[in-house]
Write a protein that holds these residues in place. Structure first.
Motif, mmCIF file in Angstrom:
data_model
loop_
_atom_site.group_PDB
_atom_site.id
_atom_site.type_symbol
_atom_site.label_atom_id
_atom_site.label_comp_id
_atom_site.label_asym_id
_atom_site.label_seq_id
_atom_site.Cartn_x
_atom_site.Cartn_y
_atom_site.Cartn_z
ATOM 1 N N PRO A 261 40.575 34.084 31.951
ATOM 2 C CA PRO A 261 39.426 33.481 32.637
ATOM 3 C C PRO A 261 39.091 34.223 33.928
ATOM 4 O O PRO A 261 39.937 34.908 34.496
ATOM 5 C CB PRO A 261 39.918 32.064 32.946
ATOM 6 C CG PRO A 261 41.388 32.216 33.105
ATOM 7 C CD PRO A 261 41.813 33.294 32.143
ATOM 8 N N SER A 262 37.852 34.032 34.353
ATOM 9 C CA SER A 262 37.378 34.731 35.552
ATOM 10 C C SER A 262 36.930 33.733 36.608
ATOM 11 O O SER A 262 36.094 32.868 36.337
ATOM 12 C CB SER A 262 36.210 35.635 35.148
ATOM 13 O OG SER A 262 35.623 36.201 36.285
ATOM 14 N N TYR A 263 37.501 33.881 37.803
ATOM 15 C CA TYR A 263 37.123 33.007 38.926
ATOM 16 C C TYR A 263 36.568 33.865 40.057
ATOM 17 O O TYR A 263 37.202 34.836 40.487
ATOM 18 C CB TYR A 263 38.355 32.245 39.424
ATOM 19 C CG TYR A 263 38.048 31.303 40.571
ATOM 20 C CD1 TYR A 263 37.324 30.132 40.368
ATOM 21 C CD2 TYR A 263 38.478 31.600 41.864
ATOM 22 C CE1 TYR A 263 37.038 29.273 41.421
ATOM 23 C CE2 TYR A 263 38.197 30.742 42.922
ATOM 24 C CZ TYR A 263 37.473 29.583 42.683
ATOM 25 O OH TYR A 263 37.188 28.732 43.729
ATOM 26 N N SER A 264 35.386 33.504 40.537
ATOM 27 C CA SER A 264 34.747 34.293 41.599
ATOM 28 C C SER A 264 34.175 33.356 42.649
ATOM 29 O O SER A 264 34.374 32.139 42.595
ATOM 30 C CB SER A 264 33.609 35.129 40.991
ATOM 31 O OG SER A 264 32.533 34.272 40.641
ATOM 32 N N LEU A 265 33.427 33.938 43.560
ATOM 33 C CA LEU A 265 32.732 33.153 44.588
ATOM 34 C C LEU A 265 31.809 32.113 43.969
ATOM 35 O O LEU A 265 31.483 31.110 44.594
ATOM 36 C CB LEU A 265 31.882 34.101 45.447
ATOM 37 C CG LEU A 265 32.660 35.040 46.350
ATOM 38 C CD1 LEU A 265 31.764 36.168 46.839
ATOM 39 C CD2 LEU A 265 33.227 34.259 47.537
ATOM 40 N N LEU A 266 31.390 32.338 42.729
ATOM 41 C CA LEU A 266 30.456 31.413 42.077
ATOM 42 C C LEU A 266 31.182 30.311 41.316
ATOM 43 O O LEU A 266 30.557 29.372 40.844
ATOM 44 C CB LEU A 266 29.542 32.190 41.124
ATOM 45 C CG LEU A 266 28.751 33.345 41.773
ATOM 46 C CD1 LEU A 266 27.965 34.126 40.725
ATOM 47 C CD2 LEU A 266 27.809 32.803 42.840
ATOM 48 N N GLY A 267 32.493 30.443 41.136
ATOM 49 C CA GLY A 267 33.276 29.446 40.395
ATOM 50 C C GLY A 267 33.913 30.058 39.159
ATOM 51 O O GLY A 267 34.037 31.287 39.058
ATOM 52 N N TRP A 268 34.335 29.204 38.212
ATOM 53 C CA TRP A 268 34.935 29.665 36.947
ATOM 54 C C TRP A 268 33.798 29.994 35.992
ATOM 55 O O TRP A 268 33.000 29.135 35.650
ATOM 56 C CB TRP A 268 35.830 28.578 36.346
ATOM 57 C CG TRP A 268 37.036 28.281 37.173
ATOM 58 C CD1 TRP A 268 37.159 27.334 38.145
ATOM 59 C CD2 TRP A 268 38.301 28.944 37.110
ATOM 60 N NE1 TRP A 268 38.411 27.368 38.694
ATOM 61 C CE2 TRP A 268 39.140 28.345 38.074
ATOM 62 C CE3 TRP A 268 38.811 29.995 36.334
ATOM 63 C CZ2 TRP A 268 40.460 28.748 38.285
ATOM 64 C CZ3 TRP A 268 40.119 30.404 36.544
ATOM 65 C CH2 TRP A 268 40.928 29.784 37.500
ATOM 66 N N GLN A 269 33.767 31.238 35.546
ATOM 67 C CA GLN A 269 32.628 31.736 34.775
ATOM 68 C C GLN A 269 32.726 31.328 33.308
ATOM 69 O O GLN A 269 33.757 31.530 32.670
ATOM 70 C CB GLN A 269 32.605 33.268 34.907
ATOM 71 C CG GLN A 269 31.330 33.907 34.435
ATOM 72 C CD GLN A 269 31.210 35.334 34.932
ATOM 73 O OE1 GLN A 269 31.667 35.669 36.030
ATOM 74 N NE2 GLN A 269 30.600 36.183 34.141
ATOM 75 N N LYS A 270 31.623 30.784 32.774
ATOM 76 C CA LYS A 270 31.611 30.325 31.378
ATOM 77 C C LYS A 270 30.970 31.363 30.466
ATOM 78 O O LYS A 270 29.856 31.812 30.791
ATOM 79 C CB LYS A 270 30.796 29.038 31.264
ATOM 80 C CG LYS A 270 31.386 27.827 31.923
ATOM 81 C CD LYS A 270 30.429 26.679 31.664
ATOM 82 C CE LYS A 270 31.014 25.370 32.108
ATOM 83 N NZ LYS A 270 30.222 24.251 31.600
ATOM 84 N N PRO A 271 31.489 31.692 29.338
ATOM 85 C CA PRO A 271 32.829 31.344 28.878
ATOM 86 C C PRO A 271 33.852 32.414 29.246
ATOM 87 O O PRO A 271 35.030 32.240 29.021
ATOM 88 C CB PRO A 271 32.646 31.331 27.351
ATOM 89 C CG PRO A 271 31.648 32.444 27.120
ATOM 90 C CD PRO A 271 30.731 32.430 28.310
ATOM 91 N N CYS A 272 33.343 33.561 29.800
ATOM 92 C CA CYS A 272 34.242 34.699 30.019
ATOM 93 C C CYS A 272 33.707 35.561 31.153
ATOM 94 O O CYS A 272 32.613 35.330 31.679
ATOM 95 C CB CYS A 272 34.370 35.535 28.739
ATOM 96 S SG CYS A 272 32.856 36.428 28.343
ATOM 97 N N TYR A 273 34.457 36.568 31.468
ATOM 98 C CA TYR A 273 34.162 37.544 32.514
ATOM 99 C C TYR A 273 32.818 38.264 32.275
ATOM 100 O O TYR A 273 32.166 38.711 33.202
ATOM 101 C CB TYR A 273 35.330 38.528 32.491
ATOM 102 C CG TYR A 273 35.254 39.704 33.403
ATOM 103 C CD1 TYR A 273 35.399 39.548 34.767
ATOM 104 C CD2 TYR A 273 35.080 40.981 32.890
ATOM 105 C CE1 TYR A 273 35.351 40.644 35.608
ATOM 106 C CE2 TYR A 273 35.028 42.079 33.716
ATOM 107 C CZ TYR A 273 35.166 41.906 35.079
ATOM 108 O OH TYR A 273 35.118 42.985 35.903
ATOM 109 N N LEU A 274 32.412 38.360 31.002
ATOM 110 C CA LEU A 274 31.243 39.172 30.667
ATOM 111 C C LEU A 274 29.948 38.379 30.559
ATOM 112 O O LEU A 274 28.875 38.890 30.861
ATOM 113 C CB LEU A 274 31.495 39.908 29.341
ATOM 114 C CG LEU A 274 32.703 40.830 29.364
ATOM 115 C CD1 LEU A 274 33.062 41.293 27.965
ATOM 116 C CD2 LEU A 274 32.430 42.029 30.252
ATOM 117 N N LEU A 275 30.037 37.146 30.104
ATOM 118 C CA LEU A 275 28.846 36.306 29.997
ATOM 119 C C LEU A 275 28.843 35.375 31.196
ATOM 120 O O LEU A 275 29.875 35.144 31.816
ATOM 121 C CB LEU A 275 28.875 35.498 28.697
ATOM 122 C CG LEU A 275 29.000 36.315 27.407
ATOM 123 C CD1 LEU A 275 29.008 35.394 26.197
ATOM 124 C CD2 LEU A 275 27.877 37.337 27.292
ATOM 125 N N ALA A 276 27.704 34.844 31.520
ATOM 126 C CA ALA A 276 27.644 33.913 32.660
ATOM 127 C C ALA A 276 26.728 32.760 32.276
ATOM 128 O O ALA A 276 25.595 32.670 32.724
ATOM 129 C CB ALA A 276 27.156 34.631 33.906
#
Ligand code: SF4
Ligand code: SF4
Length: 334
Positions: A261-276
């Motif tokens: 999973p990917s967590y950034s300044l925007l939150g936990w990205q759905k569903p993965c690092y590549l899609l938002a």
């Protein structure tokens, strides 16, 4: 060669724990992006396309640590942006290592010599330097002359100071088996980096240059040819043998995006690092509100050309752990 033995043990123990607890979806590697700002403007990068107000932000250390603790992944890959532009990045790394996480710090290496003194070599810490090709190819990829030489000098300095140095190379349809072999031979044999990661470029919606990404058939042909002549066994690739089989088209897997999973300044990205497809505030919310069964090749057209590590390496690692034969292969040879 695959993962370092103590990291493989860490991940293996984590998998067994989840199995015993009958947890169906769990994180193995967390991608942490504590900023999006970068000192380079690589042609294929979607991160630096964020708005100016987002590019200014830096994630507080306590927020990053809390997110890592909530998801429970034993390994954390800190990326961005350029993490060395975060003023507390050394403190973030220290806090995560203190929590027994294996931390890799991804960097384009331009700022690495300036910041090296803030870090200490540790068995649970490695630099991950972005190198897409030899001098001309890499400088073209990062849209700036001289970066390849800076990165090579930084790798040498970090290795001389006793750090583990990994590299990450992304390949596009402008690459050939020859360019893949040239850069991996150089990193493996000349620079003697500790581990190398490879990835087919993925067509981010936000990436400015949409013509360079590889389709599935192109990816398979590229890696099949590049891996020929026994190189795959000789290179210190930081991937499971089954993931490399997958890249070559010898095996196919379903995507398990919750594994990385990917967590950034925007939150936990759905569903993965590549899609938002939106962001969740917590790991639990990400797990509970994402329609996981809707993603993967054949399910969402945006996934059709994806063979990315973040979706398929977790599946390959779980298949490895579920088979004695594959486990033995992972610790011995490919
Ligand atoms: S170095 Fe990384 S974050 Fe920076 S522009 Fe290049 S790909 Fe993007
Ligand atoms: S196939 Fe790729 S893009 Fe689609 S969900 Fe999996 S990792 Fe993400």
């Amino acid at each position: 060669m695959g993962l370092p033995p103590h990291l493989a043990m860490k991940l293996g123990a984590h998998l067994i724990k989840q199995k015993i607890r009958r947890v169906e979806k769990f994180a193995m590697i967390m991608e942490l992006e504590p900023l999006f700002a970068c000192n380079l403007k690589c042609a294929g990068c979607g991160k630096i396309q964020q708005s100016a107000s987002v590019l200014k932000q830096r994630m507080p250390v306590a927020q990053a640590v809390a997110a890592v603790e909530e998801c429970g992944a034993p390994m954390v890959s800190i990326a961005g942006g350029e993490p060395l532009m975060h003023p507390q990045i050394d403190q973030m790394v220290t806090e995560l290592i203190a929590r027994k996480k294996f931390v890799v710090l991804c960097t384009n290496a331009v700022l690495l010599p300036k910041h090296l003194h803030k870090f200490t070599p540790h068995r649970n810490f490695a630099w991950m330097v972005h190198i897409d090709g030899l001098r001309e190819r890499h400088d073209e990829s990062v849209s700036k002359d001289g970066v390849f030489d800076q990165a090579v000098a930084a790798i040498r300095a970090a290795k001389a100071a006793g750090f583990a140095v990994y590299t990450n190379s992304t390949f596009f349809n402008t690459d050939s088996p020859k360019t893949v072999r040239e850069v991996l031979d150089f990193l493996n044999d000349d620079l003697k980096v500790d581990r190398m990661e490879i990835s087919p470029g993925y067509a981010y919606g936000k990436a400015p240059d949409q013509d360079r990404f590889l389709g599935v058939d192109q990816t398979r042909a590229l890696f099949r040819d590049a891996f020929a002549d026994g190189r795959r066994r000789r290179w210190r690739l930081n991937h499971s043998p089954l993931f490399l089989d997958f890249l070559e088209g010898k095996r196919d897997f379903a995507c398990t995006p919750w594994g990385v999973p990917s967590y950034s300044l925007l939150g936990w990205q759905k569903p993965c690092y590549l899609l938002a497809d939106g962001y969740a505030k917590t790991w639990r919310e990400l797990l509970d509100t994402t329609d996981w069964e809707n993603f993967g090749r054949g399910k969402d057209p945006r996934c059709d050309n994806c063979m990315a590590h973040c979706g398929y390496e977790p599946t390959a690692v779980m298949a490895t752990m579920g088979s004695l034969k594959e486990s033995l292969r992972a610790v011995s040879m490919r």
